[in-house]
Write a protein that holds these residues in place. Structure first.
Motif, PDB file in Angstrom:
ATOM      1  N   LEU A 171       0.830  -1.229   0.101  1.00 48.59           N
ATOM      2  CA  LEU A 171      -0.081  -0.036   0.121  1.00 48.59           C
ATOM      3  C   LEU A 171       0.865   1.374  -0.079  1.00 48.59           C
ATOM      4  O   LEU A 171       2.034   1.116   0.230  1.00 48.59           O
ATOM      5  CB  LEU A 171      -0.813  -0.124   1.415  1.00 48.59           C
ATOM      6  CG  LEU A 171      -1.805  -0.948   1.371  1.00 48.59           C
ATOM      7  CD1 LEU A 171      -2.881  -0.920   2.509  1.00 48.59           C
ATOM      8  CD2 LEU A 171      -2.906  -1.187  -0.034  1.00 48.59           C
ATOM      9  N   PRO A 172       0.244   2.545  -0.433  1.00 50.63           N
ATOM     10  CA  PRO A 172       1.237   3.724  -0.641  1.00 50.63           C
ATOM     11  C   PRO A 172       1.531   4.125   0.888  1.00 50.63           C
ATOM     12  O   PRO A 172       1.148   3.916   1.971  1.00 50.63           O
ATOM     13  CB  PRO A 172       0.173   4.544  -1.252  1.00 50.63           C
ATOM     14  CG  PRO A 172      -1.231   4.108  -1.043  1.00 50.63           C
ATOM     15  CD  PRO A 172      -0.993   2.395  -0.977  1.00 50.63           C
ATOM     16  N   THR A 173       2.409   4.915   0.985  1.00 47.80           N
ATOM     17  CA  THR A 173       3.122   5.578   2.280  1.00 47.80           C
ATOM     18  C   THR A 173       2.518   7.257   2.381  1.00 47.80           C
ATOM     19  O   THR A 173       2.295   7.604   1.448  1.00 47.80           O
ATOM     20  CB  THR A 173       4.487   5.625   2.238  1.00 47.80           C
ATOM     21  OG1 THR A 173       5.184   6.383   1.186  1.00 47.80           O
ATOM     22  CG2 THR A 173       4.992   4.204   2.213  1.00 47.80           C
ATOM     23  N   CYS A 196      -4.854   3.531   6.394  1.00 46.39           N
ATOM     24  CA  CYS A 196      -4.670   4.781   7.356  1.00 46.39           C
ATOM     25  C   CYS A 196      -3.360   4.424   7.713  1.00 46.39           C
ATOM     26  O   CYS A 196      -2.821   3.511   7.809  1.00 46.39           O
ATOM     27  CB  CYS A 196      -5.477   4.591   8.579  1.00 46.39           C
ATOM     28  SG  CYS A 196      -4.970   5.805   9.891  1.00 46.39           S
ATOM     29  N   ALA A 197      -2.488   5.674   7.805  1.00 49.96           N
ATOM     30  CA  ALA A 197      -1.164   5.801   8.173  1.00 49.96           C
ATOM     31  C   ALA A 197      -1.129   6.138   9.499  1.00 49.96           C
ATOM     32  O   ALA A 197      -1.675   7.272  10.070  1.00 49.96           O
ATOM     33  CB  ALA A 197      -0.029   6.585   7.575  1.00 49.96           C
ATOM     34  N   GLY A 211      -2.944  10.205   8.249  1.00 52.58           N
ATOM     35  CA  GLY A 211      -4.038  10.321   7.185  1.00 52.58           C
ATOM     36  C   GLY A 211      -4.625   9.011   6.665  1.00 52.58           C
ATOM     37  O   GLY A 211      -4.102   7.846   7.156  1.00 52.58           O
ATOM     38  N   THR A 212      -5.576   9.283   5.890  1.00 56.40           N
ATOM     39  CA  THR A 212      -6.373   7.958   5.366  1.00 56.40           C
ATOM     40  C   THR A 212      -6.231   8.240   3.802  1.00 56.40           C
ATOM     41  O   THR A 212      -6.732   9.338   3.196  1.00 56.40           O
ATOM     42  CB  THR A 212      -7.730   7.976   5.965  1.00 56.40           C
ATOM     43  OG1 THR A 212      -7.552   7.765   7.382  1.00 56.40           O
ATOM     44  CG2 THR A 212      -8.274   6.667   5.460  1.00 56.40           C
ATOM     45  N   VAL A 213      -6.264   7.152   3.088  1.00 53.19           N
ATOM     46  CA  VAL A 213      -6.338   6.947   1.634  1.00 53.19           C
ATOM     47  C   VAL A 213      -7.632   6.181   1.328  1.00 53.19           C
ATOM     48  O   VAL A 213      -8.087   5.048   2.203  1.00 53.19           O
ATOM     49  CB  VAL A 213      -5.091   6.646   0.917  1.00 53.19           C
ATOM     50  CG1 VAL A 213      -3.875   7.268   1.212  1.00 53.19           C
ATOM     51  CG2 VAL A 213      -4.819   4.974   1.149  1.00 53.19           C
ATOM     52  N   LEU A 214      -8.209   6.430   0.128  1.00 51.89           N
ATOM     53  CA  LEU A 214      -9.312   5.505  -0.612  1.00 51.89           C
ATOM     54  C   LEU A 214      -8.581   4.729  -1.691  1.00 51.89           C
ATOM     55  O   LEU A 214      -8.046   5.568  -2.345  1.00 51.89           O
ATOM     56  CB  LEU A 214     -10.537   6.328  -0.843  1.00 51.89           C
ATOM     57  CG  LEU A 214     -11.368   5.303  -1.816  1.00 51.89           C
ATOM     58  CD1 LEU A 214     -12.298   4.447  -0.787  1.00 51.89           C
ATOM     59  CD2 LEU A 214     -12.120   6.501  -2.717  1.00 51.89           C
ATOM     60  N   GLY A 215      -8.689   3.817  -1.763  1.00 50.36           N
ATOM     61  CA  GLY A 215      -7.984   2.761  -2.726  1.00 50.36           C
ATOM     62  C   GLY A 215      -8.876   2.019  -3.519  1.00 50.36           C
ATOM     63  O   GLY A 215     -10.176   1.617  -3.064  1.00 50.36           O
ATOM     64  N   SER A 231      -7.743  12.421   3.726  1.00 50.90           N
ATOM     65  CA  SER A 231      -7.374  13.127   4.738  1.00 50.90           C
ATOM     66  C   SER A 231      -6.077  12.986   5.205  1.00 50.90           C
ATOM     67  O   SER A 231      -5.467  12.076   5.087  1.00 50.90           O
ATOM     68  CB  SER A 231      -8.502  13.029   6.040  1.00 50.90           C
ATOM     69  OG  SER A 231      -8.028  13.819   7.091  1.00 50.90           O
ATOM     70  N   GLU A 232      -5.292  14.141   5.859  1.00 49.81           N
ATOM     71  CA  GLU A 232      -4.036  14.107   6.510  1.00 49.81           C
ATOM     72  C   GLU A 232      -4.074  13.935   8.007  1.00 49.81           C
ATOM     73  O   GLU A 232      -3.069  13.941   8.660  1.00 49.81           O
ATOM     74  CB  GLU A 232      -3.235  15.192   5.898  1.00 49.81           C
ATOM     75  CG  GLU A 232      -2.850  15.311   4.610  1.00 49.81           C
ATOM     76  CD  GLU A 232      -2.023  16.534   4.137  1.00 49.81           C
ATOM     77  OE1 GLU A 232      -1.966  17.708   4.897  1.00 49.81           O
ATOM     78  OE2 GLU A 232      -1.579  16.692   3.012  1.00 49.81           O
ATOM     79  N   ASP A 233      -5.241  14.008   8.516  1.00 43.58           N
ATOM     80  CA  ASP A 233      -5.337  13.729   9.919  1.00 43.58           C
ATOM     81  C   ASP A 233      -6.350  12.969  10.668  1.00 43.58           C
ATOM     82  O   ASP A 233      -6.646  12.764  11.812  1.00 43.58           O
ATOM     83  CB  ASP A 233      -5.391  15.406  10.507  1.00 43.58           C
ATOM     84  CG  ASP A 233      -6.442  16.037  10.207  1.00 43.58           C
ATOM     85  OD1 ASP A 233      -7.494  15.457   9.558  1.00 43.58           O
ATOM     86  OD2 ASP A 233      -6.651  17.142  10.501  1.00 43.58           O
ATOM     87  N   LYS A 234      -7.178  12.590   9.703  1.00 43.38           N
ATOM     88  CA  LYS A 234      -8.459  11.483  10.254  1.00 43.38           C
ATOM     89  C   LYS A 234      -8.248  10.220   9.954  1.00 43.38           C
ATOM     90  O   LYS A 234      -7.371   9.714   8.842  1.00 43.38           O
ATOM     91  CB  LYS A 234      -9.689  12.144   9.610  1.00 43.38           C
ATOM     92  CG  LYS A 234     -10.096  13.602   9.809  1.00 43.38           C
ATOM     93  CD  LYS A 234     -11.541  13.731   9.312  1.00 43.38           C
ATOM     94  CE  LYS A 234     -11.889  15.341   9.510  1.00 43.38           C
ATOM     95  NZ  LYS A 234     -11.682  15.712  11.131  1.00 43.38           N
TER      96      LYS A 234
END
Length: 273
Positions: A171-173, A196-197, A211-215, A231-234
């Protein structure tokens, strides 16, 4: 320019640490990783009902004792809810029949031990955060947020004699930390997942949210075909399909804000096709 829109949809008072949700017929079913209740929220009436999953169900259960319900999925008229498997107390599956309200409980200790063997995970590395049931197969999404763990998908056929497989997923970083699965759903031939990271090496202790990504993943091959930074904080932990048209697809998301406040915000995510 991003081809999605993320907005606060509504707030539900009475739920903390929301970890998964399913939308069906204008009702939102929500689980919490710190509660033994299934929550049922009528969107039109703004009415919240609580369905106890165990005797003497509680909210804001202390971390060492909680069932850690992280995954909820719907199959036909059944809601399936699973513990994460990250400790011995988190190995339970609950199945609720929405027609009869009949509740069944199953101990998944043996299955989870098998998953650890198949995926070569040590005792504290298993961390199931999402589930999809389709085509006589259960997909369980492993969140690789502990030290030396890996993200991936367990493929569990109905007939387990056919063999359980584990497919590692890269998954992305975000800020040089790999994102890790927090939920996933299947829509047609695509898997939409949240990752989420979090700055932690533990399946047990929370860390700083990065942050969280949608893939978006091609379901037959698990090939990732698109990524969006939401988001960078959720820390979004749940996703469910809300509406779909020829040009757009809409989801509802829930956030685990890692507090004991009995309030959760539901977000609406609109994605152009």
């Amino acid at each position: 320019m991003e081809n999605f829109k993320l907005t606060n949809f509504f707030t539900i008072k009475g739920i903390s640490a929301a970890s998964g949700l399913v939308y069906s017929q204008n009702v939102l079913f929500v689980i919490s990783d710190s509660s033994n209740f299934l929550y049922q929220y009528d969107i039109d009436k703004k009415l919240l009902l609580k369905f106890p999953l165990v005797k003497d169900a509680k909210e804001n259960i202390e971390k060492a004792e909680k069932s850690d319900l992280e995954s909820i999925t719907q199959y036909g008229n059944q809601l399936i809810m699973l513990g994460s498997g990250s400790t011995q107390k988190r190995n339970t599956m609950f199945t609720l029949d929405l027609g009869s309200d009949a509740l069944q409980t199953q101990d998944l200790t043996a299955l989870y031990q098998n998953l650890k063997t198949v995926g070569s995970f040590s005792g504290d590395q298993l961390n199931i955060e999402g589930a999809i049931y389709a085509h006589q197969t259960m997909l369980l999404f492993q969140r690789g947020n502990s030290k030396n763990s890996r993200n991936g998908i367990f493929i569990i056929p109905n007939n387990q004699e056919d063999g359980i497989r584990f497919v590692p997923i890269s998954l992305p970083t975000l800020d040089d930390i790999e994102t890790t699965f927090t939920d996933a759903i299947l829509v047609n031939d695509k898997i939409y997942f949240l990752a989420c990271a979090e700055n932690t090496e533990s399946t047990y202790e929370d860390g700083e949210v990065l942050g969280t990504v949608l893939g978006i993943m091609h379901a037959p091959t698990f090939e990732i075909i698109d990524i969006h930074l939401l988001s960078e904080d959720k820390k979004f932990e749940g996703i469910t399909l809300y509406k779909e048209s020829e040009t757009e697809i809409e989801f509802l998301l829930c956030e685990d804000n890692d507090t004991e406040t009995l309030e959760t915000t539901i977000y609406q995510l609109t994605l152009k096709k």
